[in-house]
Enzyme design. Structure first.
Site, PDB file in Angstrom:
ATOM      1  N   ASP A   6       0.847  -1.190   0.000  1.00 58.30           N
ATOM      2  CA  ASP A   6       0.000   0.000   0.000  1.00 58.30           C
ATOM      3  C   ASP A   6       0.883   1.240   0.000  1.00 58.30           C
ATOM      4  OD1 ASP A   6      -2.106   1.859   0.369  1.00 58.30           O
ATOM      5  OD2 ASP A   6      -1.891   1.720   2.553  1.00 58.30           O
ATOM      6  N   GLY A   8       1.279   4.949   0.154  1.00 59.89           N
ATOM      7  CA  GLY A   8       0.599   6.174   0.535  1.00 59.89           C
ATOM      8  C   GLY A   8       1.502   7.376   0.392  1.00 59.89           C
ATOM      9  N   THR A  10       2.684   9.304   2.667  1.00 59.57           N
ATOM     10  CA  THR A  10       3.683   9.420   3.730  1.00 59.57           C
ATOM     11  C   THR A  10       4.487   8.151   3.908  1.00 59.57           C
ATOM     12  OG1 THR A  10       2.230  10.992   4.881  1.00 59.57           O
ATOM     13  CG2 THR A  10       4.030  10.043   6.151  1.00 59.57           C
ATOM     14  N   GLY A 107      -9.649   6.619  -5.193  1.00 63.31           N
ATOM     15  CA  GLY A 107      -8.292   6.154  -4.936  1.00 63.31           C
ATOM     16  C   GLY A 107      -8.238   4.673  -4.584  1.00 63.31           C
ATOM     17  N   ASP A 109      -6.544   3.107  -2.359  1.00 61.56           N
ATOM     18  CA  ASP A 109      -6.613   2.842  -0.927  1.00 61.56           C
ATOM     19  C   ASP A 109      -8.052   2.868  -0.425  1.00 61.56           C
ATOM     20  OD1 ASP A 109      -6.649   5.588  -1.525  1.00 61.56           O
ATOM     21  OD2 ASP A 109      -5.780   6.145   0.401  1.00 61.56           O
ATOM     22  N   ASP A 129     -10.932   6.846   7.823  1.00 60.57           N
ATOM     23  CA  ASP A 129      -9.548   6.510   7.510  1.00 60.57           C
ATOM     24  C   ASP A 129      -8.695   7.757   7.711  1.00 60.57           C
ATOM     25  OD1 ASP A 129      -7.069   6.013   6.306  1.00 60.57           O
ATOM     26  OD2 ASP A 129      -7.931   4.722   4.774  1.00 60.57           O
ATOM     27  N   THR A 132      -2.618  10.767   5.696  1.00 58.83           N
ATOM     28  CA  THR A 132      -2.194  12.103   5.275  1.00 58.83           C
ATOM     29  C   THR A 132      -3.407  12.993   5.085  1.00 58.83           C
ATOM     30  OG1 THR A 132      -0.276  11.126   4.169  1.00 58.83           O
ATOM     31  CG2 THR A 132      -0.851  13.382   3.577  1.00 58.83           C
TER      32      THR A 132
END
Length: 258
Positions: A6, A8, A10, A107, A109, A129, A132
């Protein structure tokens, strides 16, 4: 074993599953400038540190919201594990029905969040969720993903506050023993954490008012740990919701991806 990746804004999360069980999870910082070789060395070292034989991985699913790292990281994964990589994309079987304007802009995610949320917690459901960005996703009483909210995340808010106010220090998002702050750091920490918690709780109530019925709420994401104890006890907490969703998607789609 399955490897779920995953990517992301960050961090990059790696989850190793045996069937439906998450065996181990680890993160590295998202670095848009890393080379394939650097990624390969780093991934191999993580598996060595966690006593996981690289040869045990036979299926990989890849999700990313950072296009700049995709080529180098996917090449590294192929090099290290020498197996097929399933990438989340259009045409994938998700089991998610949607009532939104543009499903294709969702997205990867969030797709994983929805798949895990619906599979593991049923509906009506609000998925909170906190990464960021802070997101709230609604799966309504009929099982449709029908609405979402996206806000700046806790870390983004903390950085914006420090960057915009010269005399304010950086803060670590630590819960203080008391709500009534007595110094600048406590005031900033409490403002950020309690403020974010009250925002989430208020928005959940607003969703339920608009819908006319109550929803189960599940918290996830890297920043959820900072506020979960400031929210109602009935809110569920599932730290690894995205990775669990990716593993479900991998099992649903692996055979048709080959």
């Amino acid at each position: 074993m399955n490897l779920c990746v995953d990517v992301g804004n960050t961090t990059i999360g790696f989850g190793v599953f045996e069937e439906n069980k998450l065996l181990i999870k680890f993160n590295i910082q998202t670095n848009r400038f890393k080379t394939e070789t650097e990624f390969s060395i780093g991934i191999a070292e993580l598996f060595k540190q966690n006593h996981l034989p690289i040869g045990n991985i036979d299926k990989i699913i890849y999700s990313s919201v950072v296009p700049q790292v995709n080529h180098e990281l996917k090449q590294a994964l192929t090099s290290v594990f020498n197996c097929h990589i399933l990438t989340i994309g259009s045409g994938m079987k998700t089991g998610i029905m949607m009532k939104i304007d543009n499903p294709n802009e969702l997205g990867n995610d969030l797709v994983a969040d929805l798949v895990a949320g619906k599979t593991l917690y049923s509906y009506p459901l609000l998925i909170v969720d906190l990464g960021t960005a802070s997101k709230i996703l609604l799966i309504d009483k009929d099982g449709y993903f029908s609405s979402a909210l996206i806000m700046p995340g806790l870390s983004v808010c903390a950085k914006a506050l420090t960057d915009s106010a010269v005399l304010l220090p950086s803060v670590g998002l630590d819960q203080t023993p008391k709500f009534l702050a007595k110094n600048t750091v406590e005031a900033m920490n409490n403002g950020l954490l309690y403020g974010h918690a009250e925002m989430i709780n208020g928005l959940v109530k607003r969703f339920e008012k608009e819908l006319g019925y109550e929803c189960k709420v599940v918290l996830s994401g890297g920043n959820a740990k900072y506020v979960k104890n400031l929210l109602p006890a009935e809110y569920l907490y599932d730290e690894h919701l995205v990775l669990k969703g990716l593993n479900i998607l991998l099992e649903k789609n692996w055979s048709i991806s080959l």
